[in-house]
Design a protein around this motif. Structure first.
Motif, PDB file in Angstrom:
ATOM      1  N   ASP A 154      60.775 -42.439  17.956  1.00 18.95           N
ATOM      2  CA  ASP A 154      60.712 -43.873  18.235  1.00 18.95           C
ATOM      3  C   ASP A 154      59.509 -44.530  17.592  1.00 18.95           C
ATOM      4  O   ASP A 154      59.572 -45.701  17.188  1.00 18.95           O
ATOM      5  CB  ASP A 154      60.727 -44.123  19.749  1.00 18.95           C
ATOM      6  N   GLU A 155      58.410 -43.794  17.427  1.00 20.46           N
ATOM      7  CA  GLU A 155      57.231 -44.369  16.799  1.00 20.46           C
ATOM      8  C   GLU A 155      57.422 -44.519  15.285  1.00 20.46           C
ATOM      9  O   GLU A 155      56.930 -45.469  14.678  1.00 20.46           O
ATOM     10  CB  GLU A 155      55.991 -43.536  17.114  1.00 20.46           C
ATOM     11  N   VAL A 156      58.128 -43.586  14.676  1.00 21.49           N
ATOM     12  CA  VAL A 156      58.410 -43.712  13.241  1.00 21.49           C
ATOM     13  C   VAL A 156      59.369 -44.875  13.000  1.00 21.49           C
ATOM     14  O   VAL A 156      59.200 -45.645  12.047  1.00 21.49           O
ATOM     15  CB  VAL A 156      58.969 -42.397  12.663  1.00 21.49           C
ATOM     16  N   LYS A 157      60.355 -45.043  13.849  1.00 21.02           N
ATOM     17  CA  LYS A 157      61.257 -46.194  13.739  1.00 21.02           C
ATOM     18  C   LYS A 157      60.473 -47.494  13.882  1.00 21.02           C
ATOM     19  O   LYS A 157      60.686 -48.454  13.125  1.00 21.02           O
ATOM     20  CB  LYS A 157      62.357 -46.131  14.788  1.00 21.02           C
ATOM     21  N   HIS A 193      59.692 -32.398  11.368  1.00 20.86           N
ATOM     22  CA  HIS A 193      60.506 -33.430  12.017  1.00 20.86           C
ATOM     23  C   HIS A 193      60.118 -34.828  11.568  1.00 20.86           C
ATOM     24  O   HIS A 193      60.975 -35.711  11.437  1.00 20.86           O
ATOM     25  CB  HIS A 193      60.391 -33.312  13.535  1.00 20.86           C
ATOM     26  N   SER A 194      58.832 -35.045  11.283  1.00 19.18           N
ATOM     27  CA  SER A 194      58.389 -36.369  10.862  1.00 19.18           C
ATOM     28  C   SER A 194      59.031 -36.792   9.547  1.00 19.18           C
ATOM     29  O   SER A 194      59.309 -37.984   9.328  1.00 19.18           O
ATOM     30  CB  SER A 194      56.868 -36.398  10.715  1.00 19.18           C
ATOM     31  N   VAL A 195      59.265 -35.832   8.662  1.00 18.64           N
ATOM     32  CA  VAL A 195      59.913 -36.153   7.384  1.00 18.64           C
ATOM     33  C   VAL A 195      61.355 -36.584   7.619  1.00 18.64           C
ATOM     34  O   VAL A 195      61.842 -37.551   7.023  1.00 18.64           O
ATOM     35  CB  VAL A 195      59.830 -34.952   6.420  1.00 18.64           C
ATOM     36  N   TYR A 196      62.036 -35.873   8.511  1.00 20.34           N
ATOM     37  CA  TYR A 196      63.395 -36.288   8.881  1.00 20.34           C
ATOM     38  C   TYR A 196      63.400 -37.699   9.452  1.00 20.34           C
ATOM     39  O   TYR A 196      64.210 -38.539   9.065  1.00 20.34           O
ATOM     40  CB  TYR A 196      63.975 -35.296   9.892  1.00 20.34           C
TER      41      TYR A 196
END
Length: 249
Positions: free
Chosen positions: A67-70, A115-118
């Motif tokens: 949710d933070e990356v979004k 996971h952050s790259v995904y």
């Protein structure tokens, strides 16, 4: 100014390769979102980018949280109007012998480095498709995505996944005109290695020039990969390793 007025997100932008990438991209004309868990550091780098005459905003993010990356992607478009590229660079290491590596040790690195790259690819690409942007992603892998290192089972696994995700992402997103590329740095001279020359020496001699690689050398390759001149580089992972993967001393 090949990237003039393009908007690019850099994760892990407060220091090391990320900071140098922000500066290299700004010098090519890009406007930046400097994203990092260290907000003060991100704000300092955003200030450096602004001093180069480009727009920049800092954003605090835990890249292990979807949710933070979004929210980061949404912030970029809200503040700068579009999204042309994303450098999925944030990462950590946690060295332990395999038999002492607890599941929490493994997952901590996997969540941040893999996971952050995904998450970046998913939410960034969805936004680009929504906006009709034919953009590009660059993902930080590692020489340890291709070879094993003792005490780095978690890091090896994460970075090998980044190499694979760069290939698969390129295939999945090609129909939308979106490129995905990886970079695999060798041993980079950043504070994470400490200040002891004796500790650095065994790493340095694994490069052809017997020295550590400066982070700006990686950043210059990253900046190039976002330009039209690199439009034929897609799905591959570019080694910036001064020969590490090509020979053994």
């Amino acid at each position: 100014m090949e990237l003039e007025n393009q908007v690019i997100i850099v994760t892990g932008g407060a220091s090391g390769i990320g900071r140098e990438a922000c500066l290299a991209l700004a010098k090519k004309g890009a406007d930046l979102i400097v994203a990092d868990f260290n907000l003060a550091g991100a704000e300092a780098v955003a200030g450096e980018v602004q001093a180069l005459g480009r727009k920049a905003h800092a954003f605090k993010v835990d890249v292990s949280k979807a949710d933070e990356v979004k929210a980061l992607v949404d912030f970029a478009v809200e503040r700068l109007g579009t999204l042309n590229g994303m450098f999925n660079n944030a990462g950590i290491g946690l060295v332990k012998p395999f038999l002492e590596m607890e599941p929490a040790d493994y997952l901590k690195v996997i969540e941040v480095d893999q996971h952050s790259v995904y998450y970046g690819l998913l939410y960034g690409a969805r936004k680009m498709v929504e906006l009709g942007v034919k953009g590009a992603f660059v993902n930080t892998a590692s020489i340890y995505g291709s070879v094993a290192a003792r005490g780095s089972f978690n890091y090896n696994a994460a970075k090998a996944a980044v190499v694979s995700m760069s290939r698969s992402g390129a295939l999945e997103l090609a129909e939308h005109g979106i490129r995905v590329v990886g970079v695999a740095p060798g041993f980079i001279d950043t504070p994470i290695l400490g200040d002891d020359p004796a500790a650095k020496a065994p790493l340095a001699i694994q490069h052809m020039h017997n020295r550590l690689i400066q982070p700006e050398k990686v950043a210059s390759v990253v900046a190039f990969l976002f330009t039209d001149a690199a439009s034929a580089v897609n799905g591959s992972t570019v080694a910036v390793d001064d020969g590490f993967l090509s020979f053994k001393v």
